[in-house]
Design a protein around this motif. Structure first.
Motif, PDB file in Angstrom:
ATOM      1  N   THR A 185      43.001  60.488  27.851  1.00 35.60           N
ATOM      2  CA  THR A 185      42.745  59.071  28.069  1.00 35.60           C
ATOM      3  C   THR A 185      41.776  58.562  27.003  1.00 35.60           C
ATOM      4  N   GLN A 215      35.935  53.976  34.266  1.00 33.91           N
ATOM      5  CA  GLN A 215      37.198  54.405  34.849  1.00 33.91           C
ATOM      6  C   GLN A 215      38.194  53.249  34.881  1.00 33.91           C
ATOM      7  N   GLU A 219      41.807  53.341  32.937  1.00 36.17           N
ATOM      8  CA  GLU A 219      43.062  53.131  33.668  1.00 36.17           C
ATOM      9  C   GLU A 219      43.800  51.898  33.161  1.00 36.17           C
ATOM     10  N   GLU A 222      45.677  52.947  30.100  1.00 36.51           N
ATOM     11  CA  GLU A 222      46.832  53.777  30.459  1.00 36.51           C
ATOM     12  C   GLU A 222      48.004  52.891  30.883  1.00 36.51           C
ATOM     13  N   THR A 223      47.705  51.893  31.704  1.00 37.84           N
ATOM     14  CA  THR A 223      48.745  50.974  32.182  1.00 37.84           C
ATOM     15  C   THR A 223      49.315  50.141  31.047  1.00 37.84           C
ATOM     16  N   LYS A 226      51.592  52.241  28.650  1.00 37.79           N
ATOM     17  CA  LYS A 226      52.678  53.028  29.240  1.00 37.79           C
ATOM     18  C   LYS A 226      54.028  52.607  28.661  1.00 37.79           C
TER      19      LYS A 226
END
Length: 255
Positions: A185, A215, A219, A222-223, A226
């Motif tokens: 990440t 965090q 995240e 990451e989203t 994707k």
């Protein structure tokens, strides 16, 4: 900002980075290139990264370079040798070159990480650890070991910010080919938080920099990425340099 606009800006940022338009394109760890022997680089990078917490990275890696250049001090970058040394011997070298700034805590962390590595490898080295039967260059297995089952043996290095950046550095400088690479990440340090807000990906509240804020940012990336073929860590350096340069305008390089 729409996802399409965000990805367009990320594309521009990556182009600007490649073309050297972000300024200060030399990363802190670059100071070791051509100085540290290739086979010793994984050990130097790993032990050094264990102290790369809340301090100037450029100054840290310069100090590490000078300690390595002193052949009488070079043993501190050998996990097996460090694991067998006394804390006083280690402290003397690390403080001399200001690799350690805290006279007790930093040498203790350095030695604890070295012991953790030495006990995990028949060769007593980082590459021996990563290639061991327990890891086999698999990030999922490495995360389980360093962030859960044996977390206390890897202080600072096991934290999400340093751990993920360490994985990236090992890939970039030591040529490690990771399995489960998508698990790397983004490393949400202060510059990444600022750049994420600047791009409109996250709200300014994350600038408080709590563990939860970091965090949330990790995240969110990451989203956002994707299905793009990019791992979040792939955009770390462009974002980091963009923030450090004061957020120059996003313009496609003309050259």
């Amino acid at each position: 900002m729409t996802r399409e606009a965000l990805l367009r800006n990320i594309h521009i940022l990556r182009q600007m980075h490649v073309e050297g338009q972000l300024g200060g394109e030399v990363m802190p760890e670059d100071v070791l290139v051509g100085v540290v022997a290739e086979e010793e680089l994984p050990d130097v990078l790993t032990l050094g990264m264990a102290l790369n917490y809340q301090r100037n990275s450029y100054t840290l890696w310069e100090s590490i370079k000078h300690a390595y250049l002193d052949t009488n001090s070079r043993w501190v970058f050998n996990p097996s040798a460090v694991s067998k040394s006394t804390l006083e011997e280690l402290k003397e070298v690390l403080l001399k070159y200001r690799v350690a700034l805290q006279p007790n805590r930093h040498p203790e962390i350095w030695q604890r990480v070295a012991v953790g590595i030495a006990q995990s490898s028949s060769s007593g080295s980082v590459m021996g650890f990563l290639s061991s039967e327990a890891v086999q260059y698999d990030i999922a297995a490495l995360k389980e070991i360093m962030q859960f089952t044996r977390k206390t043996e890897f202080p600072y290095l096991s934290g999400p910010k340093i751990f993920n950046y360490w994985l990236y550095v090992m890939e970039s400088y030591s040529g490690v080919k990771w399995k489960s690479r998508e698990l790397i990440t983004i490393a949400p340090d202060t510059h990444i938080l600022k750049a994420s807000v600047k791009l409109g990906l996250c709200s300014p509240e994350v600038l408080e920099g709590t563990a939860d804020d970091r965090q949330i940012v990790a995240e969110a990336w990451e989203t956002a990425l994707k299905g793009t073929g990019l791992a979040p860590i792939d955009i770390h350096t462009p974002l980091w340099l963009w923030s450090r340069a004061g957020f120059p305008a996003l313009e496609v390089p003309t050259k």
